[in-house]
Design an enzyme around this catalytic site. Structure first.
Site, PDB file in Angstrom:
ATOM      1  N   ARG A 296       1.004  -1.151  -0.145  1.00 44.02           N
ATOM      2  CA  ARG A 296      -0.102  -0.021  -0.090  1.00 44.02           C
ATOM      3  C   ARG A 296       1.007   1.208  -0.031  1.00 44.02           C
ATOM      4  NH1 ARG A 296      -5.026  -2.114   2.561  1.00 44.02           N
ATOM      5  NH2 ARG A 296      -5.240  -4.108   1.504  1.00 44.02           N
ATOM      6  N   GLU A 298       0.364   4.192   0.872  1.00 45.99           N
ATOM      7  CA  GLU A 298      -0.196   5.449   1.493  1.00 45.99           C
ATOM      8  C   GLU A 298       0.745   6.218   2.127  1.00 45.99           C
ATOM      9  OE1 GLU A 298      -3.990   4.349   3.743  1.00 45.99           O
ATOM     10  OE2 GLU A 298      -3.575   2.521   3.178  1.00 45.99           O
ATOM     11  N   ARG A 304      -0.387   2.438  13.100  1.00 45.02           N
ATOM     12  CA  ARG A 304      -0.771   0.918  12.582  1.00 45.02           C
ATOM     13  C   ARG A 304      -0.818   0.747  11.120  1.00 45.02           C
ATOM     14  NH1 ARG A 304      -7.686   1.045  13.308  1.00 45.02           N
ATOM     15  NH2 ARG A 304      -7.892   3.040  12.075  1.00 45.02           N
ATOM     16  N   HIS A 305      -0.200   1.500  10.275  1.00 45.94           N
ATOM     17  CA  HIS A 305      -0.064   1.510   8.916  1.00 45.94           C
ATOM     18  C   HIS A 305       1.119   1.019   8.659  1.00 45.94           C
ATOM     19  CE1 HIS A 305      -3.759   3.944   8.959  1.00 45.94           C
ATOM     20  NE2 HIS A 305      -4.023   3.187   7.689  1.00 45.94           N
ATOM     21  N   GLU A 448      -9.899  -2.073  13.600  1.00 42.75           N
ATOM     22  CA  GLU A 448     -10.342  -2.925  12.446  1.00 42.75           C
ATOM     23  C   GLU A 448      -9.284  -3.831  12.074  1.00 42.75           C
ATOM     24  OE1 GLU A 448      -9.550  -1.606   8.511  1.00 42.75           O
ATOM     25  OE2 GLU A 448      -9.944  -3.849   8.433  1.00 42.75           O
ATOM     26  N   SER A 451     -11.720  -6.578   6.964  1.00 42.36           N
ATOM     27  CA  SER A 451     -12.801  -6.049   6.139  1.00 42.36           C
ATOM     28  C   SER A 451     -13.250  -7.235   5.295  1.00 42.36           C
ATOM     29  CB  SER A 451     -12.310  -4.731   5.182  1.00 42.36           C
ATOM     30  OG  SER A 451     -13.235  -3.444   5.692  1.00 42.36           O
ATOM     31  N   ARG A 499      -1.139  -6.715  12.239  1.00 40.53           N
ATOM     32  CA  ARG A 499      -2.353  -5.872  13.031  1.00 40.53           C
ATOM     33  C   ARG A 499      -2.942  -6.902  13.904  1.00 40.53           C
ATOM     34  NH1 ARG A 499      -5.908  -1.396  10.375  1.00 40.53           N
ATOM     35  NH2 ARG A 499      -4.233  -0.745   9.620  1.00 40.53           N
TER      36      ARG A 499
END
Lengths: 525, 525
Positions: A296, A298, A304-305, A448, A451, A499
């Site tokens: 990712r 991002e 948490r990323h 979370e 998903s 996670r």
């Protein structure tokens, strides 16, 4: 290439070897040693070193000969072995000399034992001095007697015995100055006044940092999460698949994707195995899972990323209702939590010593709430929001606390998310297809971790939804075409291994559960 | 988004539902159907369709309600169920109508059963016609009686029974024209005169191609290789790790590496987990394995190269000799081969029908030859080469044939490779460190499937060797530093999952054992 060490070896090792051979207890006749480089233990006239050939630096182990010698693991050193002479190979964690003796601690993964060497008939002053001078973190071979102790060695895992050394050889010497000390890196933050190690120093020197008993435990538990994930799904008849990470188009919307130079063209790194695991469903594999890298791009610098993490994903057919899949996922998580609780007692306790956390609580079956019920709980707690508004991170956490207070669980499932906040391939809820969807998130300690959803298995409808999301249909042609030739209804989901591990253990940062974490600012080591 | 199908559903499904409810045998009260779109089965005056509500296209399954209906797997349809009425959901593989009846074949993964529907009291002409018109590869629900047959149905896996249909519903319709036919894709190349499907057509339409029983078997067996790999190593006390795929420098020499745009800078895709698994050894994990994507930017368009494949790698400490590790690897492979042979009998037989191959032969323990012994065999066979010259691909294959002829094994280990042909981190052989090394390759059917070695665990020596190989030390600083603070001797190796699967089954192309293969010319689907 030159022969780097045969010179030393040829001349100096024979003496050591001779001494060694006398040791009838051992079958270690063929080991080749060289003596310590220092001068103190050189024989000088009358002052002959009685320990000569019993200590020093080993020649680099280069597989000269196979030696049939039992080397004990530190965890085996218990009172059962009292008065037995044994060999061990471990790291020198600390040493402290005191007059004619030297105490030291040996470490092997999470096990530690106290060692002792003192001047005597067979042990020279020079040898004790040599041992006291070995750099911390060096790997050493020690032969000695296991002796029971009258008072427990509180600072070691092997509390009933200590090892009285008679031979000490350095297998691999550490440099004198360590970038961080294991004791410091092992200390809880709460012990005020004592040194701790900050995260960047840890990560810059990850190989040393990973040696702490805490890290040894974290990554063993993480391997356990993965093993349990596969174990449960294998038992449910799933097939393990491997999906490509290099893909031709930024399939899931285009943002946050890493671009790769691919020969004369370019490609992208997969943001999830989503499309491919679905294609496998359409290819009749019925139930599939996959564990692998997920990427990712991002620019999120949060606790948490990560830009690269390990995704554990599953996808399966169902007959009539995606709750058939939700039941499997529910069972999967409950089994993982039970497995961790039952099989990793020691690891959980070890991590808890440095990073204290409440034990992870869960229900069986898991608590399931509808999204709107979650929103109602938040409203009751004073949050103003629409019932199909997206959950902000603070609200997500607050909801976790509310759920914990009301239901006493750290794990729950939120079902029926608003359609608008989910990806294009999510199946709308038939009862209110403009507003809700057949999708769910799973939460651990209010964050979370998964998903998932029923996916659209009808090519025409999928195309329509993709267009509505502004996706260029041509870029996902292979994916959409996968549903043109008959596809069963299916649903699934995926977790990030780091996670789940972080939240299960109650750690505060995902970098603690990634071996070599990758974020926008870190690519090394 | 509009409600795409609730209109149809609301009006048309009730009739179907009513009919359905009468069926007292079934608990399927809540299923919601819509009728077929066609006109033939519309009731017209006196010519009422007696089968109305017993066939048609189902509304897209959108999880309206949970239906408690037992759906049988095709493999369950045996004479044990004779005269029982059952529901199945499967693909329509073929159908053939003949007067008032229609024969069809249902397929579910590797299982097939013959179905039959004929005009009668309850079955209308329209219904038979509807069934005959369903597109191949559509997924359908069939309710019917299991009937034993007097003559075995040779063309199906369920040979003792057929299914006499009373309800037929299309769950997911395939488009009328398939890009390839399952029968064609399932045919051995040897059946001359009949259509087969070429590789590119297969790969372009991989989702359909993967549905063949052959492919279903290949990928189940591949999952088995992976499972066995982990199973054996788990039992040996290994820990599973996950190494980063995005790395900061082209660590293994710089060539053949994919470059990635990483925020404002750039990064590379790991060509192996090599450096990281070694770092984990230095971080005290002792025995580690990892399964994950491996990326090679080689412009090789051969039968055995992919640009992305699944690497299954292991690394472990040893005490004195890398043969301690070689023994574990030997055991690993023997266990994998035995596991495949014993647990995947059916899969191996299935693949063999389309791609015939000699059964894979191996010895226990495995045959081990030194490199120079291999060269001697080649020389004896007339090949002119130096004893430390690299093995060309043709010579590698020839050696495989010579070994097979002499020792009757398709698997062997070649130990003590020339140092010059191995990577910089390979430990030289102490007995002739300029010429030989402590490294080995494993071969299956004459092709290399694993390369491994004792690694250099001494930072200074490693640095020296890297420089000799022309590697910029700065780019691998983190790796070399990993050995500065004490590192145990260690060795390991890695396999490509696709290559092991290909060679075990005797397939001729690695694209046959990669779900979605990647090569210099193929990035889709």
């Amino acid at each position: 290439m030159d022969n780097m060490d045969s010179g030393d070896e040829g001349q100096l090792s024979k003496k050591a070897l001779k001494k060694q051979q006398k040791d009838a207890e051992k079958a270690a006749k063929k080991a080749q040693y060289k003596k310590q480089d220092g001068k103190e233990n050189e024989p000088k006239g009358d002052d002959k070193d009685v320990s000569e050939g019993c200590y020093g630096d080993l020649v680099m182990i280069q597989s000269r000969e196979r030696i049939d010698r039992k080397i004990y693991a530190l965890k085996e050193l218990t009172s059962d072995l009292a008065d037995k002479k044994v060999w061990v190979r471990a790291r020198l964690q600390t040493s402290r000399s005191k007059g004619k003796q030297c105490f030291f601690v040996l470490r092997q993964q999470k096990w530690t034992v106290q060692g002792l060497i003192y001047v005597g008939d067979k042990i020279s002053k020079q040898m004790v001095k040599f041992v006291a001078g070995i750099h911390k973190e060096s790997i050493i071979d020690v032969e000695g007697y296991v002796r029971t102790v009258s008072q427990k060695v509180e600072s070691c895992t092997q509390q009933d015995v200590e090892l009285h050394a008679e031979q000490v050889w350095v297998v691999s010497a550490a440099e004198p100055r360590l970038p961080l000390l294991i004791e410091d890196a092992s200390r809880p933050d709460s012990e005020e006044g004592l040194a701790t190690v900050n995260q960047d120093t840890r990560l810059d020197n990850r190989v040393i940092d990973l040696r702490t008993t805490t890290n040894q435990a974290i990554f063993r538990l993480e391997a356990g999460v993965c093993k349990l994930f596969r174990e449960v799904l294998d038992n449910e008849g799933f097939v393990e698949i491997h999906t490509p990470k290099i893909i031709s188009a930024a399939s899931e919307g285009g943002a946050n994707v890493f671009k790769v130079s691919y020969f004369k063209g370019s490609a992208y790194l997969a943001q999830s195995p989503q499309l491919y695991k679905q294609m496998c469903i359409s290819a009749d594999f019925e139930k599939v899972y996959t564990v692998g890298g997920v990427f990712r791009a991002e620019d999120s610098n949060t606790h948490r990323h990560l830009t690269e993490f390990v995704g554990a994903d599953m996808e399966m057919c169902f007959n009539y209702h995606y709750h058939e899949v939700l039941d499997v996922l529910d069972k999967l998580f409950v089994s993982i939590f039970k497995g961790l609780r039952d099989r990793y007692v020691e690891e959980i306790a070890t991590v808890g010593k440095q990073y204290p956390a409440e034990p992870f609580k869960f229900l069986e079956p898991s608590l399931r709430l509808e999204y709107k019920e979650g929103v109602a709980m938040l409203r009751e707690a004073g949050i103003e929001m629409e019932d199909d508004e997206d959950l902000s991170t603070p609200n997500e956490k607050l909801l976790g606390r509310l759920v914990k207070a009301k239901y006493d669980t750290d794990f729950y499932i939120l079902d029926k998310f608003p359609l608008a906040v989910r990806p294009f391939y999510t199946m709308p809820d038939p009862n209110n297809p403009a507003k809700w969807s057949n999708s769910y998130d799973f939460f651990m300690r209010g964050e979370e971790i998964m998903s998932g959803a029923q996916r659209i298995h009808d090519a025409k409808f999928l195309e329509e939804r993709a267009k509505l999301h502004g996706i260029d249909i041509e870029t996902i042609k292979g994916y959409i075409d996968a549903f043109r030739y008959g596809a069963p209804p299916h649903a699934g989901g995926g977790i990030g291994l780091e996670r789940v591990t972080m939240l299960y253990l109650g750690l505060d940062n995902i970098r603690k559960s990634s071996l070599f974490p990758r974020d926008p600012k870190r690519l090394t080591p």
